[in-house]
Write an enzyme that holds these catalytic residues in place. Structure first.
Site, short mmCIF file in Angstrom:
data_model
loop_
_atom_site.label_atom_id
_atom_site.label_comp_id
_atom_site.label_asym_id
_atom_site.label_seq_id
_atom_site.Cartn_x
_atom_site.Cartn_y
_atom_site.Cartn_z
N SER A 147 -77.47 40.51 55.44
CA SER A 147 -77.74 39.01 54.12
C SER A 147 -78.24 38.06 54.58
CB SER A 147 -76.34 38.34 54.06
OG SER A 147 -76.43 37.86 56.32
N ASP A 148 -79.32 37.78 54.13
CA ASP A 148 -80.18 35.96 54.15
C ASP A 148 -79.09 35.44 55.59
OD1 ASP A 148 -82.90 34.66 54.73
OD2 ASP A 148 -82.61 34.82 52.48
N TYR A 149 -79.75 34.46 55.81
CA TYR A 149 -79.24 33.82 56.73
C TYR A 149 -78.00 33.18 56.58
CZ TYR A 149 -79.65 30.12 60.96
OH TYR A 149 -79.04 29.88 62.06
#
Length: 763
Positions: free
Chosen positions: A297-299
């Protein structure tokens, strides 16, 4: 482009795993021992340990970029206990071999399973030595250069204890208001594919198990560059055909080049956030595109499903992300907190968890971490590879080759270094070293930064003839600044104006409603231009700009982007002709901000503007027609090139044969130089409307004065494909226009007919 099935977003999985695809690692072979090792580990792991492997946390053992927003574990002591107890799959954005060794010691010696940690970081365009921002480097139109700088970045990153970079950004970006345009290769699909593959090859090298191989994670899957209004994190609303034809090809190129990790996008597509979109992350990515690695996932993007209005709470967000196919959660910690209960309750089957863990462990195997957990953790390597002379030389070379000469009326450039003419260098970037690197350079050794003033002085025979005045700040005036700048211009023979965007005006969360140079700098430029001296404008920027006033009309104008550590030297190399510019625009410069989104391969309408005809009731704005001030592919040289003699091998192209396109390029100027010849096509009539032009080939030719060379392209049926009805890739027989030129406008024109399958060309 293989046949594709449409994505049915109504079939979002809610309650069960369903249809899990088998792991596929193309071009990678694991030994029986390695497979058995992964199987044995998974069999021994508790659900808490599996959740640990599926989690990526900020690296508190080493200096790291403070994350934003600050959430999750930020404490070394607590992180150490997590590694001992359950393990952690990945730590990110810390550098330094000593700290990495400390963390890896805990993972392999104090945790009962001994699974090594994967160390990751955002190495976008360099670690300590910074190269041009990716958009600037794409202006070189030379993927081999990007491969070289990515390889150099990998050498530094692995010497600093990293195994994985969250790069390259392969988002196709067609709205210059979006701040993250700077991180990718621009607006074109073909160019995006070339640079995506080149950067993956450069980062990873030829052998993933070598200690200088840096795993690449192309991002952001998918269509992040299509955010509405160019507003970062905004929604994406596009057709499935546009998704497949414009936004997926660079990802496919990255995967074909060997990328084993991919990052999900923050954004939603057509109402479903990417991090919870099983049709996107599993059916399309794993099923259709055959991606065999793991998705990160992104942040905190998984936890952000709540704010999207798609998940009820963190538990629900974790469930949705896992079932969609997101294998690793970055920083939110929700996998660690909720996976045990989700499995116990039956909300997430253990098979889904095991599949995610298996993907992660296989990537660690591919990187050689089980055989050598301390791979890329060697203090001695840092002294050899980081900020070495060869990397500084490459930064300078890449910088000079990324500069686009937009205009050079009257051949003002190049300057003569031995001249005693007085030069006034004016503008907020004249002496600046704080805005030369661009975004995503927080690891940089800023002591390497070179200002424009220092770069110019280093090449002047009489450096005292350079007078430097800032004139204004980046976004605000300076008391008396314009008056002093005007006086400097009056006492000079020539003016160099260094204006544009500050470093914090490009990158993540830096969308702009007006892609113009700030008013304080425009006022400075107008005042200086009024003096009447010959003026050279150096633009500093991370996107295409809508230029105005005296900046737009300057007789000499260069796009210099954010060029990295050796920025000043690179700019001086071009100003004084040490390097003959050969870069081309990877983005279109509009006349006005309101034209955005704007890109060269747009489609016609039923009422197009036709040259030399009335524009009434045509596709235009009240203030301008919909063309570019400087088009995609544009760029000049200090010599002149002429294209002649377009030849096509046939007027009719059989279905399974190749069309050979030839033309001759001549250097008609007085200097040696390089020209970038571009091949464009248009499908005249199709079952879905087609762009007015599409780039299909690039050739670089270097010629001495008064010499010529033949350029040759090949086109096959696969180059003429598009996504047709039902999201299926098709090629349709019919007439095609073709151009061989020096930008996306003009060029030598021809046409050919593609014959149908089984249809023979007449003799």
């Amino acid at each position: 482009m293989p046949p594709a099935l449409p994505i049915n977003r109504r079939s979002l999985l809610i309650g069960s795993l369903g249809g899990a695809v088998a792991l596929a690692f193309p071009r990678l072979a694991f030994s029986k021992t390695e497979v058995e090792r992964v199987d044995a580990l998974i069999a021994r792991m508790t659900v808490e340990e599996k959740a640990g492997q599926m989690s990526c946390l900020a690296d508190s053992f080493r200096p790291y970029n403070p994350p934003n927003p600050v959430v999750g574990v930020q404490d070394k002591g607590r992180l150490s206990e997590i590694i001992r107890a359950s393990g952690v799959g990945c730590l990110f954005n810390g550098i330094g071999a000593a700290g990495a060794r400390e963390a890896q010691d805990i993972a392999v010696k104090e945790n009962r399973l001994g699974i090594p940690i994967l160390f990751a970081g955002d190495v976008i365009h360099g670690l300590r030595t910074i190269f041009p921002v990716p958009l600037g480097e794409a202006a070189s139109f030379d993927p081999e250069l990007a491969q070289r700088t990515a390889r150099a970045a990998a050498l530094e990153a692995t010497a600093a204890g990293l195994h994985l970079t969250y790069a390259p950004v392969v988002d196709v970006a067609r709205d210059e208001r979006w701040g993250r345009v700077v991180e990718g290769a621009g607006e074109d699909v073909y160019l995006g594919r070339l640079f995506a593959a080149a950067r993956v090859r450069g980062f990873q090298g030829r052998n993933l198990r070598r200690d200088d191989s840096l795993l690449a994670a192309p991002k952001h899957f998918a269509a992040y560059g299509a955010v509405l209004a160019g507003l970062d994190y905004n929604n994406v609303d596009i057709s499935d055909e546009t998704l497949r034809e414009t936004h997926l090809p660079p990802f496919r190129a990255a995967f074909d080049a060997g990328a084993l990790v991919v990052m999900s996008a923050f954004t939603e597509i057509n109402g479903i956030p990417a991090t919870a979109d099983r049709a996107l992350m599993t059916d399309l990515l794993r099923g259709e595109m055959k991606f065999g690695g793991f998705v990160c996932s992104d942040y905190t993007a998984d936890a952000e499903l709540i704010a999207h209005g798609f998940a009820a709470d963190e538990r629900d967000a974790a469930r949705l992300a896992i079932l969609a196919g997101v294998d690793m959660s970055m920083q939110s910690g929700i996998y660690m907190r909720y996976i045990p209960e989700l499995v116990a309750s039956g909300a997430v089957p253990m098979a889904a968890i095991d599949l995610a863990v298996r993907r992660i462990l296989y990537v660690k195997t591919a990187a050689g971490l089980f055989d050598d957990p301390y791979r890329s953790i060697d203090e001695k390597k840092a002294a050899i590879h980081i900020s070495s002379p060869d990397k500084l030389a490459l930064s300078r070379e890449a910088g000079a080759r990324s500069i686009v000469l937009l205009r050079n009326d009257g051949d003002i450039l190049p300057l003569r270094r031995e001249s005693q003419r007085r030069i006034a260098l004016i503008g907020p970037f004249a002496n600046d070293v704080d805005n030369v690197l661009g975004p995503w350079s927080f690891y940089a050794d800023t002591s390497l930064n070179v200002s424009i003033a220092d770069g110019i002085r280093a090449q002047m025979t009489y450096p005292t003839q350079l007078n430097v005045e800032p004139g204004s700040g980046i976004e605000a005036p300076i008391d008396g600044g314009i008056a002093r700048a005007v006086q400097a211009a009056k006492t000079a023979h020539i003016v160099i104006l260094a204006v544009g965007e500050g470093e914090d005006m490009s990158g993540e969360a830096t969308s702009r409603t007006e892609i113009v140079i700030p008013p304080a700098q425009r006022a400075l430029a107008d005042a200086v231009a009024a003096v009447g001296r010959p003026m050279i404008v150096l633009l500093r920027h991370g996107r295409a700009l809508a230029l105005q006033g005296s900046i737009a009309s300057a007789p000499a104008l260069l796009a210099t982007w954010f060029l990295g550590s050796q920025s000043g030297h690179a700019i001086a190399d071009v100003l004084f002709g040490t390097v003959n510019p050969s870069a081309r625009l990877p983005v279109s410069f509009p006349w006005e901000s309101g034209q955005e989104p704007f890109y060269y391969d747009r489609k016609s309408t039923g009422r197009p503007v036709i040259q030399n005809q009335s524009t009434e009731y045509k596709t235009r704005f009240r203030t301008t027609d919909n063309t570019a001030m400087f088009p995609f592919g544009h760029g000049l040289s200090y010599t002149r090139f002429e294209l002649v003699d377009l030849q096509l091998s046939a007027a009719r192209l059989p279905w399974d044969e190749k069309l050979v396109v030839r033309a001759t390029v001549r250097n008609t100027g007085q200097r040696a130089g390089s020209e970038v010849i571009q091949l464009y096509i248009r499908d005249r009539i199709a079952s879905r409307t087609r762009p007015i032009r599409q780039l299909k080939g690039v050739r670089r030719v270097t010629l001495d004065p008064d010499s010529s060379a033949e350029v040759r392209f090949e086109l096959g049926r696969e180059d003429l494909e598009f996504i047709g009805s039902g999201s299926v890739a098709v090629t349709e027989p019919g007439m095609f226009d073709i151009w061989v030129g020096q930008s996306s406008v003009g060029g030598l024109a021809g046409s050919f007919e593609l014959l149908g399958a089984g249809q023979a060309a007449p003799r």
